[in-house]
Write a protein that holds these residues in place. Structure first.
Motif, PDB file in Angstrom:
ATOM      1  N   ALA A 161       0.893  -1.204  -0.113  1.00 52.36           N
ATOM      2  CA  ALA A 161       0.029   0.027   0.038  1.00 52.36           C
ATOM      3  C   ALA A 161       0.789   1.304  -0.006  1.00 52.36           C
ATOM      4  O   ALA A 161       1.970   1.042   0.086  1.00 52.36           O
ATOM      5  CB  ALA A 161      -0.856  -0.134   1.151  1.00 52.36           C
ATOM      6  N   HIS A 162       0.115   2.318  -0.289  1.00 52.33           N
ATOM      7  CA  HIS A 162       0.890   3.560  -0.293  1.00 52.33           C
ATOM      8  C   HIS A 162       0.016   4.689   0.079  1.00 52.33           C
ATOM      9  O   HIS A 162      -1.040   5.333  -0.564  1.00 52.33           O
ATOM     10  CB  HIS A 162       1.317   3.840  -1.854  1.00 52.33           C
ATOM     11  CG  HIS A 162       2.191   5.190  -2.028  1.00 52.33           C
ATOM     12  ND1 HIS A 162       3.064   5.481  -2.981  1.00 52.33           N
ATOM     13  CD2 HIS A 162       2.386   6.319  -1.473  1.00 52.33           C
ATOM     14  CE1 HIS A 162       3.431   6.549  -3.226  1.00 52.33           C
ATOM     15  NE2 HIS A 162       2.990   7.093  -2.031  1.00 52.33           N
ATOM     16  N   ILE A 163       0.436   5.399   1.410  1.00 57.87           N
ATOM     17  CA  ILE A 163      -0.328   6.117   2.098  1.00 57.87           C
ATOM     18  C   ILE A 163       0.424   7.537   2.293  1.00 57.87           C
ATOM     19  O   ILE A 163       1.513   7.442   2.054  1.00 57.87           O
ATOM     20  CB  ILE A 163      -1.298   5.909   3.321  1.00 57.87           C
ATOM     21  CG1 ILE A 163      -0.141   5.304   4.466  1.00 57.87           C
ATOM     22  CG2 ILE A 163      -2.175   4.685   2.891  1.00 57.87           C
ATOM     23  CD1 ILE A 163      -0.959   5.107   5.641  1.00 57.87           C
ATOM     24  N   VAL A 203       3.671  -1.241   3.601  1.00 54.40           N
ATOM     25  CA  VAL A 203       3.253  -0.010   3.264  1.00 54.40           C
ATOM     26  C   VAL A 203       3.959   1.374   3.036  1.00 54.40           C
ATOM     27  O   VAL A 203       5.093   1.485   4.042  1.00 54.40           O
ATOM     28  CB  VAL A 203       1.964   0.564   4.165  1.00 54.40           C
ATOM     29  CG1 VAL A 203       2.221   0.710   5.856  1.00 54.40           C
ATOM     30  CG2 VAL A 203       1.374   1.891   4.173  1.00 54.40           C
ATOM     31  N   VAL A 204       4.143   1.964   2.100  1.00 56.26           N
ATOM     32  CA  VAL A 204       4.690   3.169   1.709  1.00 56.26           C
ATOM     33  C   VAL A 204       4.326   4.205   2.561  1.00 56.26           C
ATOM     34  O   VAL A 204       2.951   4.532   2.419  1.00 56.26           O
ATOM     35  CB  VAL A 204       5.029   3.551   0.244  1.00 56.26           C
ATOM     36  CG1 VAL A 204       5.740   4.752   0.115  1.00 56.26           C
ATOM     37  CG2 VAL A 204       5.669   2.319  -0.358  1.00 56.26           C
ATOM     38  N   ILE A 222       2.978  -5.036   9.893  1.00 55.82           N
ATOM     39  CA  ILE A 222       3.766  -5.181   8.518  1.00 55.82           C
ATOM     40  C   ILE A 222       4.747  -4.006   8.560  1.00 55.82           C
ATOM     41  O   ILE A 222       4.651  -2.800   9.121  1.00 55.82           O
ATOM     42  CB  ILE A 222       2.721  -4.740   7.473  1.00 55.82           C
ATOM     43  CG1 ILE A 222       1.783  -3.495   7.554  1.00 55.82           C
ATOM     44  CG2 ILE A 222       1.795  -6.047   7.284  1.00 55.82           C
ATOM     45  CD1 ILE A 222       1.136  -3.384   6.102  1.00 55.82           C
ATOM     46  N   PRO A 223       5.566  -4.291   7.616  1.00 53.40           N
ATOM     47  CA  PRO A 223       6.929  -3.054   7.499  1.00 53.40           C
ATOM     48  C   PRO A 223       6.331  -1.887   6.872  1.00 53.40           C
ATOM     49  O   PRO A 223       5.539  -1.896   5.941  1.00 53.40           O
ATOM     50  CB  PRO A 223       7.982  -3.807   6.749  1.00 53.40           C
ATOM     51  CG  PRO A 223       7.530  -5.249   6.354  1.00 53.40           C
ATOM     52  CD  PRO A 223       5.888  -5.252   6.795  1.00 53.40           C
ATOM     53  N   THR A 224       6.813  -0.583   7.135  1.00 53.32           N
ATOM     54  CA  THR A 224       6.920   0.634   6.773  1.00 53.32           C
ATOM     55  C   THR A 224       7.907   0.984   5.756  1.00 53.32           C
ATOM     56  O   THR A 224       9.056   0.394   6.306  1.00 53.32           O
ATOM     57  CB  THR A 224       6.494   1.892   7.833  1.00 53.32           C
ATOM     58  OG1 THR A 224       7.530   1.761   8.407  1.00 53.32           O
ATOM     59  CG2 THR A 224       5.078   1.463   8.518  1.00 53.32           C
ATOM     60  N   ILE A 225       7.473   1.768   4.642  1.00 51.91           N
ATOM     61  CA  ILE A 225       8.875   1.893   3.829  1.00 51.91           C
ATOM     62  C   ILE A 225       8.614   3.576   3.697  1.00 51.91           C
ATOM     63  O   ILE A 225       7.751   4.100   2.889  1.00 51.91           O
ATOM     64  CB  ILE A 225       8.748   1.172   2.383  1.00 51.91           C
ATOM     65  CG1 ILE A 225       8.503   0.095   2.635  1.00 51.91           C
ATOM     66  CG2 ILE A 225       9.795   1.633   1.550  1.00 51.91           C
ATOM     67  CD1 ILE A 225       8.314  -0.976   1.425  1.00 51.91           C
TER      68      ILE A 225
END
Ligand SMILES: Nc1nc(=O)c2c([nH]1)NC[C@@H]1CN(c3ccc(C(=O)N[C@@H](CCC(=O)O)C(=O)O)cc3)CN21
Ligand SMILES: CC(C)C(=O)C(=O)O
Ligand SMILES: [Mg+2]
Length: 288
Positions: A161-163, A203-204, A222-225
Motif C-alpha cells: 500500500a502507499h499512504i 506500506v509506503v 507489517i513493514p513501513t517504507i
C-alpha cells in the motif's frame, strides 16, 4: 571479503555484504521484509525502470526494486504520474524483472487502473504479474482502497500500500504537501491500520511527519517504507534519478544526493562528440 558479485550457489548475488545493510537472503520475498522488521533490520528500495539499472541495484544489494509510476516524470517527461498507462508500466517492468535476481520487484499500478473497482484492480494487477512477472504490486490509498487490497491478496497477488502523500491524487490533495500533520495524523493511522487489515504486506509512507511515521511503524506489524517520513520506518525508498543526481530539476527536500551521474554522462557525451568531430574516434582499434 571480495566485493565481486558471484553467481555461485553459496554466495548471494551482491557485493560486500554486511549484516546491517545486506541480509544474507538469496532471493527476497515479501516475508523477508516482515522478518527484517521483527529483527529491527532496515531494508532498502530504489526505483528501477529498465534491465541495466535493475542488474546494477540488485548487485549493490538493494533489497526491493519498485517499477514506479514516477517513470511518468523520470522516463517519459510528464509533469505528473497521471498519464502513465498500464502498458507502459508492463513494458518497463519486463526489463526490471529480467535484471533482478535477488531483489523483490514490485510494480506500481498507474492512475485509473484500480480505483474504479476491486475487479478492475484485479485485472490490472494480474496483467502486471502475467506479462511482466512482478512479484507484487503497489497501489495508492488507505481506507478507501481496502476492498481492492483485499481482492488482490485473496486472489494471490501481494500488495504494497502507499499512504500519506499519494502523487496520483496530487490534484485532489492540492499539490505536493506533507500529509498527516496535526489532526490528519489520526486519519493516517486509520489508513495504515486499514491497509494492514486488508492484507497489504507492506506500506509506503510518503511525506509524513517523522513522529507520525514512527508511531505508524510501531503500531503496525507489517513493514513501513518511508520517503520523506524520517528515519524510524522499517525501510526507505528513493527515486534513483533524484538520489544519484541524474535529475537536475528541482528534487524534493527528502532526497539525499549520493552521486552526480549527470556530470559523468555529460562529460562522456561531450568527449564522444569532440572525438568524432576531430577525427580521433573511431581509432584503428575500433575499425575492422
Ligand atoms: N523524480 C521524482 N521523485 C519523486 O520522489 C517522485 C516522483 N518523481 N514522482 C512521483 C512522486 C511525486 N513525489 C514528489 C514530488 C514532488 C515533491 C515536492 O516538490 N516536495 C517539496 C514540497 C514539500 C512541501 O510543500 O511541504 C519538497 O521540497 O520536498 C514531493 C514528492 C514523489 N515521487
Ligand atoms: C516514490 C515511490 C514510492 C513511487 O511510488 C514511485 O516511484 O512511483
Ligand atoms: Mg508511484
Amino acid at each position: 571479503m571480495s566485493s565481486t558479485p558471484s553467481s555461485s550457489e553459496e554466495t548471494a548475488p551482491y557485493g560486500a555484504p554486511t549484516a546491517a545493510t545486506a541480509p544474507a537472503v538469496k532471493k527476497v520475498r515479501t516475508h523477508h521484509l516482515r522478518e527484517w522488521k521483527e529483527a529491527g533490520e532496515k531494508f532498502t528500495m530504489l526505483t528501477s525502470y529498465d534491465v541495466m539499472t535493475a542488474r546494477l541495484f540488485d548487485e549493490a544489494g538493494v533489497d526491493t526494486l519498485l517499477v514506479g509510476d514516477s517513470s511518468g516524470n523520470t522516463v517519459l517527461g510528464y509533469s505528473t504520474t497521471v498519464p502513465v498507462t498500464l502498458d507502459e508500466m508492463i513494458t518497463m517492468a519486463r526489463g526490471v524483472t529480467r535484471g533482478a535476481t535477488r531483489a523483490l520487484v514490485i510494480g506500481d499500478m498507474p492512475f485509473g487502473t484500480y480505483q474504479a473497482s476491486p475487479e478492475q484492480a484485479y485485472l490490472s494487477a494480474a496483467r502486471l504479474m502475467k506479462e511482466a512477472e512482478v512479484a507484487a504490486v503497489k497501489l495508492e490509498g488507505g481506507v478507501e482502497m481496502a476492498p481492492q487490497i483485499q481482492r488482490l491478496t485473496q486472489g494471490g497477488i501481494p500488495v504494497c500500500a502507499h499512504i500519506g502523500f499519494t502523487p496520483q491524487s496530487e490534484h485532489a490533495l492540492g499539490g505536493y504537501r506533507v500529509q498527516g500533520r496535526g489532526d490528519a495524523g489520526e486519519r493516517l493511522l486509520r489508513d495504515a491500520h486499514a491497509v494492514q487489515e486488508a492484507g497489504a504486506f507492506a506500506v509506503v509512507l510518503e511525506m509524513v511527519p517523522g513522529d507520525v511515521a514512527a508511531r505508524v511503524t510501531k503500531e503496525l506489524t507489517i513493514p513501513t517504507i518511508g520517503i520523506g517520513a524520517g528515519n524510524q520506518t522499517d525501510g526507505q525508498v528513493l527515486v534513483w534519478q533524484d538520489a544519484f543526481g541524474l535529475n537536475t530539476g528541482r528534487v524534493p527536500r527528502f532526497v539525499k544526493q549520493y552521486a552526480d551521474v549527470h556530470s559523468v554522462l555529460l562529460e562522456a557525451a561531450r568527449a564522444y562528440t569532440a572525438d568524432v568531430k576531430d577525427g580521433s574516434f573511431p581509432a584503428p582499434e575500433h575499425t575492422f
